[in-house]
Design a protein around this motif. Sequence first.
Motif, PDB file in Angstrom:
ATOM      1  N   HIS A 276     -20.150   1.851  51.139  1.00  0.00           N
ATOM      2  CA  HIS A 276     -19.932   1.285  49.683  1.00  0.00           C
ATOM      3  C   HIS A 276     -18.578   0.436  49.998  1.00  0.00           C
ATOM      4  N   TYR A 277     -18.705  -0.863  49.424  1.00  0.00           N
ATOM      5  CA  TYR A 277     -17.394  -1.597  49.352  1.00  0.00           C
ATOM      6  C   TYR A 277     -16.845  -1.372  47.887  1.00  0.00           C
ATOM      7  N   PRO A 278     -15.563  -1.083  47.767  1.00  0.00           N
ATOM      8  CA  PRO A 278     -14.506  -0.604  48.844  1.00  0.00           C
ATOM      9  C   PRO A 278     -14.292   0.714  49.099  1.00  0.00           C
ATOM     10  N   THR A 279     -14.910   1.575  48.418  1.00  0.00           N
ATOM     11  CA  THR A 279     -14.755   3.224  48.689  1.00  0.00           C
ATOM     12  C   THR A 279     -15.519   3.845  49.858  1.00  0.00           C
ATOM     13  N   THR A 280     -16.378   3.150  50.677  1.00  0.00           N
ATOM     14  CA  THR A 280     -16.607   3.378  51.884  1.00  0.00           C
ATOM     15  C   THR A 280     -17.751   4.574  51.875  1.00  0.00           C
ATOM     16  N   VAL A 281     -18.142   5.025  50.557  1.00  0.00           N
ATOM     17  CA  VAL A 281     -19.196   5.960  50.494  1.00  0.00           C
ATOM     18  C   VAL A 281     -20.679   5.492  50.845  1.00  0.00           C
ATOM     19  N   THR A 282     -21.155   6.512  51.216  1.00  0.00           N
ATOM     20  CA  THR A 282     -22.841   6.370  51.405  1.00  0.00           C
ATOM     21  C   THR A 282     -23.739   6.662  50.309  1.00  0.00           C
TER      22      THR A 282
END
Length: 491
Positions: A276-282
């Motif tokens: 996820h942009y910006p947090t990078t979580v999937t």
Amino acid sequence: MLSLVSLLQLEKATQTPVFVQLSNQLGQLIRAGTLKPGQRLPGTRQLAQGLELNRQTVVAAYDEGLAQGWLESRSGSGTYVAAHFPDVVPQPLETDSLPTNEPPSRVDVPGFAFETIDFLLRPLLTNSSGLHLDDGFPDIRLAPMDELSRAYRSYFRWGNPQQHFGYATTKGHPLLREQLSQHLNETRGLRTTPENILITRGSIMGLHLVCQTLLRPGDTVVTGDTTWAGAVMNIRKAGATIQTIPVDQHGMDMDVLADICQKQPIRLVFVTPHHHYPTTVTLRADRRIRLLQLAEQYGFVVLEDDYDYDFHYLSRPILPLASADRKGMVVYVGSLTKSVAPAFRIGYVVAPTTLIDELARLRRIIDRQGDPMLEFAIGQLFKTGELKRHFRKALRTYQARRDCFCDLLTQELGDTVQFTKPDGGLAVWSRFDPKVDMQSLALRAAQNGLFFSNGLSHNPPEQQLYGTRFGFASSTEAELERSIAILKRLL
């Protein structure tokens, strides 16, 4: 005649030929109304004498004026200002308005009105020359430049010159579409043919084409409460209304999306599920299934931006939503920009063929075609396996840099910065202590040779996240150590 000579300022020591200077300045005087329609000009010999020029220079200037339509020749009478110009009220001649050979001053404000769109104002990200913790750019020093150069050269020996140096299809080079289709099917579990693929100049162009084709003013689009500004700008430019839903450690909240769907029509959901942009979580597996179910139930489009799929460090990457799409609800957008180098503008859209056809028709009036030579060269690198070897090499390098950077953050900035070690991607989402002024910190860091985003563009409306993306992939371990040392000193 004396007055005309005084208005002309010719420079013989410039690269612009004197006859061109003379012709241009006569045109300026006509446009300003100083020389009136039908006014007779001095003879070539007389004007040459007054300007101390060779007569042939004045003849050439008059000929240029005749060709441009400013002047007209009357047999046996001489040369005149063309009579068909409307009368222009002469403006008072001021010193700074006289024709000169200096470069023209730029015009900043047009003489007509137009609308400035505030939401298009967005800081431009560039690769800085000093130390940098960027948005998540690749290291261009790792790009297969020699292999790409050889592939470029092979283009000049390939096929029929009339064919590959002329106009091409709007969908992209056939070789790249064929190779990319195979690559996506093998690595992402998609089921495509080349006809399902449109090559674009980066993923941002793909997003623009999709938004302009599928959205209409008044449509509702759902995004995460944190999301990519480039997508938001395209959605709003298409006239759609954005509604946001929370993003937690497992991605976008599908229960909130389901509630929205029960209350109002949704046209499109924009999602970056892999990182996820910006947090990078999937996006968690159960939420992926729920999203596809909701799309089928309520008939909205899922616009999946898979901007850095090639770099996942835990086992195999999670397959994209498009791989599980059985009803044609997902439009899949990706790019090789992050995989190779930002200068190589190669993106793609994967969708049902009828939508690809429509996107290609729209693309034609924006950008007749892409870059056939670059597309061919990238296709060759896929075909020979060079690009896949590059992905494997870059993956190992970026994983080592991620581990180094996260260790440095923990050891040196653990009291100030909170983060979760990302499973993939090229950046770490870093949250600072609220007492830290992010804008001031980024400015002071830049003054010390370290560049990174102050993170303000990631803040949802009326919220402060105190976070930013620290890109680690484009820096070596030594450069990362120096960057963290600067941050530690400033904090």
